[in-house]
Design an enzyme around this catalytic site. Structure first.
Site, mmCIF file in Angstrom:
data_model
loop_
_atom_site.group_PDB
_atom_site.id
_atom_site.type_symbol
_atom_site.label_atom_id
_atom_site.label_comp_id
_atom_site.label_asym_id
_atom_site.label_seq_id
_atom_site.Cartn_x
_atom_site.Cartn_y
_atom_site.Cartn_z
ATOM 1 N N LEU A 168 -18.161 -20.814 3.546
ATOM 2 C CA LEU A 168 -17.197 -20.153 2.654
ATOM 3 C C LEU A 168 -15.842 -20.869 2.662
ATOM 4 C CD1 LEU A 168 -18.046 -16.458 3.586
ATOM 5 C CD2 LEU A 168 -18.353 -17.472 1.313
ATOM 6 N N MET A 169 -15.415 -21.307 3.856
ATOM 7 C CA MET A 169 -14.104 -21.954 3.977
ATOM 8 C C MET A 169 -14.107 -23.362 3.381
ATOM 9 S SD MET A 169 -13.230 -20.723 7.858
ATOM 10 C CE MET A 169 -11.629 -21.526 8.058
ATOM 11 N N LYS A 247 -7.561 -11.835 6.087
ATOM 12 C CA LYS A 247 -6.771 -12.379 4.970
ATOM 13 C C LYS A 247 -7.675 -13.220 4.080
ATOM 14 C CE LYS A 247 -3.370 -16.031 4.130
ATOM 15 N NZ LYS A 247 -2.447 -17.014 4.738
ATOM 16 N N ASP A 252 -4.286 -21.152 -1.661
ATOM 17 C CA ASP A 252 -2.858 -20.896 -1.429
ATOM 18 C C ASP A 252 -2.025 -22.114 -1.806
ATOM 19 O OD1 ASP A 252 -0.411 -19.990 -0.671
ATOM 20 O OD2 ASP A 252 -0.756 -20.171 1.490
ATOM 21 N N LYS A 259 3.861 -25.498 -1.802
ATOM 22 C CA LYS A 259 3.592 -26.358 -0.640
ATOM 23 C C LYS A 259 3.655 -27.830 -1.065
ATOM 24 C CE LYS A 259 0.258 -23.198 1.571
ATOM 25 N NZ LYS A 259 0.803 -23.069 2.922
ATOM 26 N N ARG A 268 -7.923 -24.248 0.358
ATOM 27 C CA ARG A 268 -9.116 -23.507 -0.079
ATOM 28 C C ARG A 268 -9.650 -22.665 1.072
ATOM 29 N NH1 ARG A 268 -10.583 -28.725 1.110
ATOM 30 N NH2 ARG A 268 -12.434 -29.043 2.423
ATOM 31 N N ARG A 333 0.826 -12.216 4.970
ATOM 32 C CA ARG A 333 1.278 -10.969 5.618
ATOM 33 C C ARG A 333 1.469 -9.843 4.604
ATOM 34 N NH1 ARG A 333 6.260 -14.229 8.050
ATOM 35 N NH2 ARG A 333 4.596 -15.771 7.964
#
Length: 486
Positions: A168-169, A247, A252, A259, A268, A333
């Site tokens: 998945l990662m 999370k 991101d 970034k 990813r 967060r």
């Protein structure tokens, strides 16, 4: 193919000290294996191999691999069971050699701990090559002999759980979107009658007043998903569950606080928290662990769209607290704040969240261990003892009031999403922020940013996303289920 272990000799005479499987095979070939090994030069060092061909018709290729010292056990300095780690490493190295020889099946010497051997084999052979035309040959590992088949099978299930998280990662963010992530987990759990999976849409998230989570999701064209899993393995469905929260930022970019482009592709895997906790539940179900577990994963992308959070915006979390978003790249967060509030609906025995939360965690511990922030020594002890067995270590970090002041001293809102001294103690101020949304007396936050990927530090994992600490979460749940039995 056959993989056999050999211990480093205690004496200097260098005579190979085989495992019992190695001894049995050597007798089968009339002592030829021992003779050949002694002709090959100095004794095998830990993790080093020798390959022999044509010794036996059933095993055209035999890989002998160094296991290190025979009686290696728990190493207090290293905080892990060195014997188990040596077996995982040796078996992984041996199986990869068989794969390089393009042999489709390998029998593995249990080396005195079949679970560790199975983990080494299944973790060591895993590689993400779904999208390549040229793939490495598939190798199926199986236990050599039948004495420890139950422990072997358990090791296979543990390792497959971690490999699910790695899959998945590693998968590109256009393949694992929030909805695809949820559907993939749902499909993995479909065969279990004691599991319910709820894939909650944006409309449900809105009715739950999860303003912090929604504020992150709104910059992306991909709609957010709140994945909720109920595994009812306990004797009584009403027994207090263990609640896992992960999370799930499937990509991101950093949002408006963009970034740097170098290395951004690795983001990813910013849903590593969701991947590890969901994979741990899939594993718990496969092991039929006797406890109830609830998994919660807020899933979305963090993108710099026209509707995205802007630095200085104030959003409202589910518990009514307002949050000043001073850095849109501190988004994890915000998702977790709402998911942790929701977790309190379940009268949990313990709430454990995992997140690739801060670069500061990677700076602090690198890839050696997951950082754990917890308000419960009972919870810490269970996690720590589980990690000694799995070799996927945890290290306790502080939740001091010192850090709380740095996030609650905020000009426009109840809390700021970054500490007022910017980079100082970044992993600790992030944990202090989460603590503002927790009233449970047994809560732990696992910052897994440092263990997200593997270069060569864990020898039984290939380069790529690591899926850590899935096996530690599973072992922790298993220990908790024994606790409730006793």
């Amino acid at each position: 193919g056959l993989v056999l272990g050999v211990y480093s000799s205690e004496k200097d005479d260098g005579a190979a000290q085989f495992t019992s499987a190695g001894d049995a095979f050597d007798r089968l070939v009339s002592g030829k294996l021992r003779a050949l090994l002694s002709l090959c030069g100095p004794p095998l060092k830990k993790g080093k191999t020798r390959v022999f061909h044509g010794l036996h018709q059933d095993f055209p290729s035999v890989v002998v691999v160094g296991l290190g010292k025979k009686n290696a056990g728990i190493n207090e300095q290293e905080n892990w069971n060195e014997g188990k780690e040596n077996i995982r490493t040796a078996v992984a190295v041996g199986c990869r050699q068989i794969q390089d020889l393009e042999i489709p099946c390998v029998e593995v010497d249990p080396c005195g701990d079949a679970q560790a051997a199975a983990e080494g084999a299944v973790l060591g052979l895993h590689e993400y090559n779904e999208l390549k035309q040229k793939k490495k040959p598939v190798v199926t590992p199986q236990l050599h002999g039948s004495a420890e088949s139950e422990a072997w099978q358990k090791g296979v299930i543990y390792a497959e759980g971690q490999n699910l998280a790695r899959y998945l990662m590693e998968a590109p963010a256009n393949y694992i979107t929030p909805i695809k992530f949820a559907e993939h987990i749902e499909q993995k759990l479909r065969s279990f009658s004691n599991v319910k999976v709820h894939i909650r849409p944006e409309s449900w998230i809105t009715t739950q007043e999860m303003g912090a989570f929604l504020s992150v999701a709104k910059g992306s064209a991909e709609p957010p998903i709140f994945l909720e899993i109920h595994y009812l393995g306990g004797a009584n469905p009403d027994d207090s569950p263990l609640v896992f929260v992960g999370k799930g930022v499937t990509f991101d970019s950093g949002g408006i606080s963009l970034k740097p482009s170098s290395g951004m592709d690795a983001m990813r895997a910013d849903m590593g928290g969701a991947a590890t906790v969901c994979s741990a539940i899939v594993t718990a179900a496969a092991l039929n662990l006797p406890l109830n577990i609830i998994g919660l994963a807020p899933l979305c992308e963090n993108m710099p769209g026209g509707k995205a959070n802007k630095p200085g915006d104030v959003v409202r979390a589910k518990n009514g607290k307002t949050i000043q978003v001073d850095n849109t790249d501190a988004e994890g967060r915000l998702l977790l704040a709402d998911a942790l509030c929701y977790a309190h609906n379940f009268n949990a025995r313990a709430v454990v969240n995992a997140a690739t939360l801060t670069g500061a965690m990677d700076v602090a511990l690198g890839s050696a261990a997951t950082g754990v922030f917890t308000n419960s020594s009972w919870l810490w002890t269970h996690l720590y003892e589980a990690s000694i067995l799995t070799g996927d270590r945890v290290w306790r970090m502080p939740l001091f009031e010192h850090y709380t002041k740095q996030v609650t001293d905020c000009p426009l809102a109840d809390v700021s999403n970054i500490g007022k001294y910017s980079r100082a103690g970044g992993a600790c101020t992030a944990a202090a922020f989460l603590k503002e949304f927790v009233t449970a007396s047994h809560w732990a936050h696992l910052d897994i940013a440092g263990v997200m990927s593997n270069k060569d530090e864990v020898p039984y994992l290939r380069k790529g996303m690591a899926g850590r600490p899935t096996r530690t979460l599973v072992e922790f749940a298993a220990r908790l289920s024994q606790d409730s039995h006793n």
